[in-house]
Design a protein around this motif. Structure first.
Motif, PDB file in Angstrom:
ATOM      1  N   LEU A 170       0.820  -1.216   0.000  1.00 56.48           N
ATOM      2  CA  LEU A 170       0.000   0.000   0.000  1.00 56.48           C
ATOM      3  C   LEU A 170       0.851   1.261   0.000  1.00 56.48           C
ATOM      4  CD1 LEU A 170      -2.575  -1.107   2.736  1.00 56.48           C
ATOM      5  CD2 LEU A 170      -2.732  -1.422   0.264  1.00 56.48           C
TER       6      LEU A 170
ATOM      7  N   ILE B 206     -12.477  13.081  15.231  1.00 54.97           N
ATOM      8  CA  ILE B 206     -11.666  12.889  14.020  1.00 54.97           C
ATOM      9  C   ILE B 206     -11.604  11.404  13.675  1.00 54.97           C
ATOM     10  CG2 ILE B 206      -9.322  13.061  13.101  1.00 54.97           C
ATOM     11  CD1 ILE B 206      -8.981  15.643  14.674  1.00 54.97           C
TER      12      ILE B 206
ATOM     13  N   ILE C 167     -13.024   6.859  10.309  1.00 57.04           N
ATOM     14  CA  ILE C 167     -13.373   5.439  10.247  1.00 57.04           C
ATOM     15  C   ILE C 167     -14.698   5.260   9.499  1.00 57.04           C
ATOM     16  CG2 ILE C 167     -13.936   3.388  11.620  1.00 57.04           C
ATOM     17  CD1 ILE C 167     -12.170   4.627  13.871  1.00 57.04           C
TER      18      ILE C 167
ATOM     19  N   ILE D 170     -10.723   7.200   3.799  1.00 51.55           N
ATOM     20  CA  ILE D 170      -9.950   8.314   3.262  1.00 51.55           C
ATOM     21  C   ILE D 170      -9.769   8.048   1.775  1.00 51.55           C
ATOM     22  CG2 ILE D 170      -7.776   9.589   3.415  1.00 51.55           C
ATOM     23  CD1 ILE D 170      -7.717   8.528   6.390  1.00 51.55           C
TER      24      ILE D 170
ATOM     25  N   MET E  77      -7.442   3.222   2.889  1.00 51.87           N
ATOM     26  CA  MET E  77      -8.293   3.252   4.085  1.00 51.87           C
ATOM     27  C   MET E  77      -9.761   3.199   3.659  1.00 51.87           C
ATOM     28  SD  MET E  77      -8.726   3.611   7.375  1.00 51.87           S
ATOM     29  CE  MET E  77     -10.169   3.975   8.363  1.00 51.87           C
ATOM     30  N   PRO E  78     -10.452   2.064   3.933  1.00 53.26           N
ATOM     31  CA  PRO E  78     -11.835   1.922   3.469  1.00 53.26           C
ATOM     32  C   PRO E  78     -12.796   2.679   4.384  1.00 53.26           C
ATOM     33  CG  PRO E  78     -10.877  -0.201   4.190  1.00 53.26           C
ATOM     34  CD  PRO E  78      -9.998   0.891   4.685  1.00 53.26           C
TER      35      PRO E  78
ATOM     36  N   LEU F 122      -8.353   2.898  19.925  1.00 46.29           N
ATOM     37  CA  LEU F 122      -7.159   3.438  19.246  1.00 46.29           C
ATOM     38  C   LEU F 122      -6.445   4.415  20.169  1.00 46.29           C
ATOM     39  CD1 LEU F 122      -8.354   4.347  15.602  1.00 46.29           C
ATOM     40  CD2 LEU F 122      -7.410   2.202  16.431  1.00 46.29           C
TER      41      LEU F 122
HETATM   42  C1  HEC Z   1      -6.451  -1.733   3.691  1.00 51.66           C
HETATM   43  C2  HEC Z   1      -5.703  -1.103   4.763  1.00 51.66           C
HETATM   44  C3  HEC Z   1      -6.449  -0.408   5.878  1.00 51.66           C
HETATM   45  C4  HEC Z   1      -7.433  -0.931   6.673  1.00 51.66           C
HETATM   46  C5  HEC Z   1      -8.082  -2.309   6.592  1.00 51.66           C
HETATM   47  C6  HEC Z   1      -7.711   0.071   7.638  1.00 51.66           C
HETATM   48  N1  HEC Z   1      -6.961   1.179   7.422  1.00 51.66           N
HETATM   49 FE1  HEC Z   1      -7.010   2.901   8.478  1.00 51.66          FE
HETATM   50  N2  HEC Z   1      -5.717   3.778   7.176  1.00 51.66           N
HETATM   51  C7  HEC Z   1      -5.151   3.154   6.110  1.00 51.66           C
HETATM   52  C8  HEC Z   1      -4.438   4.118   5.320  1.00 51.66           C
HETATM   53  C9  HEC Z   1      -3.682   3.820   4.033  1.00 51.66           C
HETATM   54  C10 HEC Z   1      -4.592   5.379   5.976  1.00 51.66           C
HETATM   55  C11 HEC Z   1      -4.090   6.735   5.497  1.00 51.66           C
HETATM   56  C12 HEC Z   1      -2.621   6.897   5.660  1.00 51.66           C
HETATM   57  C13 HEC Z   1      -2.100   8.177   5.096  1.00 51.66           C
HETATM   58  O1  HEC Z   1      -2.735   8.794   4.222  1.00 51.66           O
HETATM   59  O2  HEC Z   1      -1.035   8.547   5.545  1.00 51.66           O
HETATM   60  C14 HEC Z   1      -5.397   5.102   7.141  1.00 51.66           C
HETATM   61  C15 HEC Z   1      -5.779   6.088   8.059  1.00 51.66           C
HETATM   62  C16 HEC Z   1      -6.574   5.849   9.165  1.00 51.66           C
HETATM   63  C17 HEC Z   1      -7.022   6.856  10.114  1.00 51.66           C
HETATM   64  C18 HEC Z   1      -6.744   8.341  10.029  1.00 51.66           C
HETATM   65  C19 HEC Z   1      -6.211   8.884  11.317  1.00 51.66           C
HETATM   66  C20 HEC Z   1      -6.149  10.371  11.364  1.00 51.66           C
HETATM   67  O3  HEC Z   1      -5.795  10.874  12.448  1.00 51.66           O
HETATM   68  O4  HEC Z   1      -6.467  11.057  10.372  1.00 51.66           O
HETATM   69  C21 HEC Z   1      -7.756   6.211  11.065  1.00 51.66           C
HETATM   70  C22 HEC Z   1      -8.454   6.802  12.281  1.00 51.66           C
HETATM   71  C23 HEC Z   1      -7.798   4.811  10.709  1.00 51.66           C
HETATM   72  N3  HEC Z   1      -7.073   4.614   9.550  1.00 51.66           N
HETATM   73  C24 HEC Z   1      -8.432   3.847  11.449  1.00 51.66           C
HETATM   74  C25 HEC Z   1      -8.702   2.563  10.969  1.00 51.66           C
HETATM   75  C26 HEC Z   1      -9.558   1.626  11.653  1.00 51.66           C
HETATM   76  C27 HEC Z   1     -10.209   1.833  13.006  1.00 51.66           C
HETATM   77  C28 HEC Z   1      -9.646   0.535  10.848  1.00 51.66           C
HETATM   78  C29 HEC Z   1     -10.473  -0.715  11.053  1.00 51.66           C
HETATM   79  C30 HEC Z   1     -11.890  -0.524  11.334  1.00 51.66           C
HETATM   80  C31 HEC Z   1      -8.808   0.784   9.687  1.00 51.66           C
HETATM   81  N4  HEC Z   1      -8.255   2.016   9.794  1.00 51.66           N
HETATM   82  C32 HEC Z   1      -8.619  -0.108   8.648  1.00 51.66           C
HETATM   83  C33 HEC Z   1      -5.269   1.821   5.777  1.00 51.66           C
HETATM   84  C34 HEC Z   1      -6.176   0.933   6.345  1.00 51.66           C
END
Ligand code: HEC
Ligand code: HEC
Length: 328
Positions: A235, A258, A263, A267, A272-273, A291
């Motif tokens: 990724l 936030i 979530i 994004i 991030m789904p 978290l």
């Molecule tokens: C397929 C991979 C993937 C999964 C599954 C995933 N994430 Fe993410 N998440 C990401 C990515 C990629 C980013 C953005 C990173 C960036 O842009 O630097 C992100 C960003 C975030 C952020 C942003 C934090 C902020 O302060 O802006 C949060 C909160 C988050 N994830 C929570 C979760 C949670 C809770 C789950 C499960 C319910 C989850 N993620 C599942 C890949 C994933």
């Protein structure tokens, strides 16, 4: 009337032709060869991806048509026969072990699909979909091209949005942790940013949060929240390292709203789904507490009023207090 062998055969043939007419004749008469308003021809890579879809039996678990009674991905548009023009063979599938894919294009970023095809557990830890790593990189790329085309012109719009946001996400990520956090939080509407978590971070809530984290997030964000789950190497930008958010807390006491917003909506442009179709509101708040407590050593739960209602923000901002019982 006396039953004779000849009569029996005539009767059987009549039943046969009547059911053939209802099952085959009527549908053919109501089908049109005219492309629907969302149809477009497939590119050659998409066409090859379609063959791979057929060859690998994806249709044993996925359907490719939205019915009137569907709620899942793309449910806002019912499928029409004109969506399938020039698809040979058009295998619609009837099993829905996995979600319907007819509007899957642009739901996720390309890198999400790559990680998911290599091992579905990377992106969806409790998935039962088989791994397709054996297909090799080139074929996975073609399969992804086909999947990203599903929904045709509607998918093209979503894919274009993903790509546009991806550029921004990559630029922000490459500008360092502070700039990245600033960009990520800039995507959250202003009213959500100073919203504390309205649910207490009780031991039971944290355990619920942990369980949901293990079922949905752990293979991207990693068991210790450092963004180094097994999906990470596929990724870009990689999953967020939650510990970098400690910088955010140096100048800010709010993080619950936030987390909740990100979530819920995902994004766009990154892997991030969004989880609004998988998780109810309270589960997302539990996750936000988990978290915070596990990876940042802090949660803003209980700074504000408990529970949340439609007018929460206004009341909170105006320092509203309910009148006392005596009506003073
Ligand atoms: C397929 C991979 C993937 C999964 C599954 C995933 N994430 Fe993410 N998440 C990401 C990515 C990629 C980013 C953005 C990173 C960036 O842009 O630097 C992100 C960003 C975030 C952020 C942003 C934090 C902020 O302060 O802006 C949060 C909160 C988050 N994830 C929570 C979760 C949670 C809770 C789950 C499960 C319910 C989850 N993620 C599942 C890949 C994933
Ligand atoms: C044994 C059943 C099974 C087979 C076979 C299967 N899938 Fe899946 N698929 C699932 C399940 C269950 C999910 C939901 C969990 C997940 O995300 O992995 C899923 C999810 C997906 C998703 C993500 C949908 C979304 O947006 O959440 C895509 C895309 C997908 N499958 C494509 C394929 C393709 C292409 C093939 C054939 C190469 C295939 N699947 C074969 C069961 C299957």
């Amino acid at each position: 009337m006396k039953m004779t062998p000849a009569l029996l055969i005539v009767g059987a043939l009549m039943v046969f032709w009547a059911s053939t007419f209802v099952i085959i004749g009527l549908p053919v008469m109501t089908m049109s060869d005219k492309p629907s308003e969302i149809w477009r021809p497939m590119t050659s890579a998409e066409r090859e991806g379609h063959r791979l879809y057929v060859q690998n039996g994806c249709s044993y678990c996925h359907s490719l048509f939205i019915r009137i009674n569907d709620w899942d991905i793309g449910a806002e548009r019912i499928a029409e026969s004109g969506d399938y023009v020039a698809q040979e063979p058009a295998i619609l599938g009837s099993e829905r072990t996995g979600p319907d894919l007819s509007q899957e294009g642009g739901e996720h970023s390309d890198d999400w699909h790559k990680a998911h095809f290599i091992n579905p557990r990377y992106t969806s830890p409790i998935s039962l979909m088989p791994s397709w790593e054996f297909l090799g990189e080139e074929k996975i790329r073609k399969l992804t091209a086909y999947i990203q085309a599903l929904g045709w012109k509607m998918a093209d719009v979503r894919v274009a949005r993903q790509q546009q946001w991806k550029q921004q996400a990559v630029t922000a990520y490459e500008s360092g942790a502070d700039a990245n956090i600033k960009w990520l939080h800039g995507q959250v509407p202003v009213v959500w940013r100073p919203m504390p978590n309205p649910y207490p971070a009780s031991p039971a809530a944290l355990l619920r949060g942990k369980r949901i984290y293990q079922e949905f997030c752990i293979n991207c964000h990693g068991p210790i929240g450092d963004g180094k789950g097994p999906a990470a190497s596929h990724l870009y930008p990689p999953p967020l390292d939650f510990t970098t958010l400690r910088r955010h807390l140096e100048a800010n006491r709010y993080i619950g709203g936030i987390f909740y917003y990100q979530i819920m909506n995902g994004i766009t442009g990154t892997a991030m789904p969004y989880f609004k179709k998988h998780l109810e509101s309270e589960k997302i708040w539990d996750l936000a507490n988990y978290l915070g407590v596990s990876f940042l050593g802090y949660t803003d739960a209980n700074i504000g009023p408990r529970g949340i209602d439609a007018s929460f923000e206004e009341l909170w901002r105006n320092q509203y207090r309910p009148p006392s019982k005596t009506g003073e």
